[in-house]
Design a protein around this motif. Sequence first.
Motif, PDB file in Angstrom:
ATOM      1  N   LEU A 198     -46.726 -23.555 -36.168  1.00  0.00           N
ATOM      2  CA  LEU A 198     -46.575 -23.247 -37.758  1.00  0.00           C
ATOM      3  C   LEU A 198     -45.139 -23.781 -37.939  1.00  0.00           C
ATOM      4  CD1 LEU A 198     -47.798 -22.487 -40.407  1.00  0.00           C
ATOM      5  CD2 LEU A 198     -46.978 -20.238 -40.033  1.00  0.00           C
ATOM      6  N   GLN A 199     -44.203 -23.141 -37.178  1.00  0.00           N
ATOM      7  CA  GLN A 199     -42.857 -23.443 -37.546  1.00  0.00           C
ATOM      8  C   GLN A 199     -42.641 -25.025 -37.788  1.00  0.00           C
ATOM      9  OE1 GLN A 199     -40.662 -21.300 -39.287  1.00  0.00           O
ATOM     10  NE2 GLN A 199     -39.837 -23.104 -39.677  1.00  0.00           N
ATOM     11  N   GLU A 200     -42.860 -25.687 -36.511  1.00  0.00           N
ATOM     12  CA  GLU A 200     -43.050 -27.173 -36.347  1.00  0.00           C
ATOM     13  C   GLU A 200     -43.535 -27.819 -37.639  1.00  0.00           C
ATOM     14  OE1 GLU A 200     -45.383 -30.216 -33.710  1.00  0.00           O
ATOM     15  OE2 GLU A 200     -44.086 -28.881 -32.450  1.00  0.00           O
ATOM     16  N   LEU A 201     -44.941 -27.454 -38.128  1.00  0.00           N
ATOM     17  CA  LEU A 201     -45.203 -27.928 -39.298  1.00  0.00           C
ATOM     18  C   LEU A 201     -44.583 -27.752 -40.780  1.00  0.00           C
ATOM     19  CD1 LEU A 201     -49.219 -26.844 -38.899  1.00  0.00           C
ATOM     20  CD2 LEU A 201     -47.813 -28.991 -38.153  1.00  0.00           C
ATOM     21  N   ILE A 202     -43.820 -26.638 -40.872  1.00  0.00           N
ATOM     22  CA  ILE A 202     -43.213 -26.330 -42.113  1.00  0.00           C
ATOM     23  C   ILE A 202     -41.982 -27.176 -41.893  1.00  0.00           C
ATOM     24  CG2 ILE A 202     -41.716 -24.711 -43.129  1.00  0.00           C
ATOM     25  CD1 ILE A 202     -43.908 -22.648 -41.797  1.00  0.00           C
ATOM     26  N   ASP A 203     -41.399 -27.425 -40.560  1.00  0.00           N
ATOM     27  CA  ASP A 203     -40.069 -28.156 -40.877  1.00  0.00           C
ATOM     28  C   ASP A 203     -40.513 -29.470 -40.834  1.00  0.00           C
ATOM     29  OD1 ASP A 203     -38.600 -25.911 -40.031  1.00  0.00           O
ATOM     30  OD2 ASP A 203     -38.617 -26.301 -37.763  1.00  0.00           O
ATOM     31  N   ALA A 204     -41.557 -30.071 -40.588  1.00  0.00           N
ATOM     32  CA  ALA A 204     -41.893 -31.494 -40.688  1.00  0.00           C
ATOM     33  C   ALA A 204     -42.398 -31.642 -42.269  1.00  0.00           C
ATOM     34  CB  ALA A 204     -43.050 -31.747 -39.665  1.00  0.00           C
ATOM     35  N   GLY A 205     -42.392 -30.827 -42.859  1.00  0.00           N
ATOM     36  CA  GLY A 205     -43.095 -30.876 -44.489  1.00  0.00           C
ATOM     37  C   GLY A 205     -44.376 -31.096 -44.600  1.00  0.00           C
ATOM     38  N   VAL A 247     -41.216 -34.777 -34.054  1.00  0.00           N
ATOM     39  CA  VAL A 247     -40.150 -33.914 -34.050  1.00  0.00           C
ATOM     40  C   VAL A 247     -38.597 -34.578 -33.615  1.00  0.00           C
ATOM     41  CG1 VAL A 247     -39.291 -31.769 -33.140  1.00  0.00           C
ATOM     42  CG2 VAL A 247     -41.585 -31.901 -33.784  1.00  0.00           C
ATOM     43  N   ARG A 248     -38.952 -35.186 -32.605  1.00  0.00           N
ATOM     44  CA  ARG A 248     -37.495 -35.805 -31.869  1.00  0.00           C
ATOM     45  C   ARG A 248     -36.980 -36.720 -32.904  1.00  0.00           C
ATOM     46  NH1 ARG A 248     -39.432 -37.286 -26.905  1.00  0.00           N
ATOM     47  NH2 ARG A 248     -39.067 -35.225 -26.182  1.00  0.00           N
ATOM     48  N   MET A 249     -37.693 -37.471 -33.647  1.00  0.00           N
ATOM     49  CA  MET A 249     -37.236 -38.518 -34.593  1.00  0.00           C
ATOM     50  C   MET A 249     -36.905 -38.259 -35.748  1.00  0.00           C
ATOM     51  SD  MET A 249     -37.641 -41.440 -32.732  1.00  0.00           S
ATOM     52  CE  MET A 249     -37.473 -42.758 -33.882  1.00  0.00           C
ATOM     53  N   GLY A 250     -37.026 -36.891 -36.089  1.00  0.00           N
ATOM     54  CA  GLY A 250     -36.719 -36.101 -37.294  1.00  0.00           C
ATOM     55  C   GLY A 250     -37.471 -36.596 -38.435  1.00  0.00           C
ATOM     56  N   ILE A 251     -38.814 -36.814 -38.176  1.00  0.00           N
ATOM     57  CA  ILE A 251     -39.580 -37.362 -39.394  1.00  0.00           C
ATOM     58  C   ILE A 251     -40.216 -36.191 -40.259  1.00  0.00           C
ATOM     59  CG2 ILE A 251     -41.826 -38.559 -40.197  1.00  0.00           C
ATOM     60  CD1 ILE A 251     -41.541 -40.212 -37.340  1.00  0.00           C
ATOM     61  N   ARG A 252     -39.828 -36.283 -41.606  1.00  0.00           N
ATOM     62  CA  ARG A 252     -40.215 -35.329 -42.340  1.00  0.00           C
ATOM     63  C   ARG A 252     -41.068 -35.881 -43.612  1.00  0.00           C
ATOM     64  NH1 ARG A 252     -39.638 -30.350 -44.114  1.00  0.00           N
ATOM     65  NH2 ARG A 252     -39.494 -29.690 -46.073  1.00  0.00           N
ATOM     66  N   PHE A 253     -42.459 -35.334 -43.748  1.00  0.00           N
ATOM     67  CA  PHE A 253     -43.363 -35.689 -44.533  1.00  0.00           C
ATOM     68  C   PHE A 253     -43.206 -35.144 -45.971  1.00  0.00           C
ATOM     69  CE2 PHE A 253     -45.567 -35.412 -40.469  1.00  0.00           C
ATOM     70  CZ  PHE A 253     -45.938 -36.803 -40.121  1.00  0.00           C
ATOM     71  N   LEU A 254     -43.326 -36.179 -47.063  1.00  0.00           N
ATOM     72  CA  LEU A 254     -42.990 -35.829 -48.364  1.00  0.00           C
ATOM     73  C   LEU A 254     -44.538 -35.819 -49.141  1.00  0.00           C
ATOM     74  CD1 LEU A 254     -39.921 -37.980 -48.865  1.00  0.00           C
ATOM     75  CD2 LEU A 254     -40.185 -35.558 -48.390  1.00  0.00           C
ATOM     76  N   GLU A 255     -45.289 -36.676 -48.660  1.00  0.00           N
ATOM     77  CA  GLU A 255     -46.763 -36.847 -49.304  1.00  0.00           C
ATOM     78  C   GLU A 255     -47.616 -37.215 -48.153  1.00  0.00           C
ATOM     79  OE1 GLU A 255     -47.388 -39.532 -52.583  1.00  0.00           O
ATOM     80  OE2 GLU A 255     -45.239 -39.436 -53.024  1.00  0.00           O
ATOM     81  N   MET A 256     -48.700 -36.484 -48.193  1.00  0.00           N
ATOM     82  CA  MET A 256     -49.861 -36.641 -47.266  1.00  0.00           C
ATOM     83  C   MET A 256     -51.093 -36.769 -47.602  1.00  0.00           C
ATOM     84  SD  MET A 256     -48.489 -34.187 -44.060  1.00  0.00           S
ATOM     85  CE  MET A 256     -49.378 -34.941 -42.758  1.00  0.00           C
ATOM     86  N   SER A 257     -51.677 -38.050 -47.688  1.00  0.00           N
ATOM     87  CA  SER A 257     -53.127 -38.227 -48.233  1.00  0.00           C
ATOM     88  C   SER A 257     -53.527 -39.476 -47.526  1.00  0.00           C
ATOM     89  CB  SER A 257     -53.182 -38.510 -49.786  1.00  0.00           C
ATOM     90  OG  SER A 257     -52.918 -39.642 -50.199  1.00  0.00           O
TER      91      SER A 257
END
Length: 162
Positions: free
Chosen positions: A20-27, A46-56
């Motif tokens: 869950l925390q991984e999902l939250i951190d990744a947006g 996670v290692r690359m620091g990718i953070r999602f802003l929109e997902m569809s």
Amino acid sequence: MSDIFTPGQAGPAEGEYPRLQELIDAGVPAELHPWLGESGVGALVVRMGIRFLEMSPARMVATMPVEGNEQVAGILHGGAHAVLAETLGSFAASIHAGPGKYAVGIEISATHHRSVSSGLVTGTATALHLGGTLTTHEVVMTDSEGRRLSTARITNLIREVR
């Protein structure tokens, strides 16, 4: 593997997701937590620091820092562009695949237009084709000023879970 698409496969109750925390951190939006709650977004994301802003399926947007993802010349590594593109296209294809199915990348190509040595890169995947067996997305990476850094295309094959 459980998912949010297959009846009877809703996964653990809210609050019981091991990642869950991984999902939250990744947006990752809360409505996708049941789908990714057990597997997470993956160690490379996670290692690359990718953070999602929109997902569809039609549009997927994420950011990735340049810092920590550079090649020896001090610019964003070309492979980092490909990782961001593959991540966006594959997640979008997986959401499109739906119940009892999954997506697997079968082709990716990238053209690098400009280098970047600092800041955040934004990747935007736009569906070119959302079919029953294949999806294709164009992924454009831009810098913080909106300048195009690279253009990638990824095709995913949709398979049924056995």
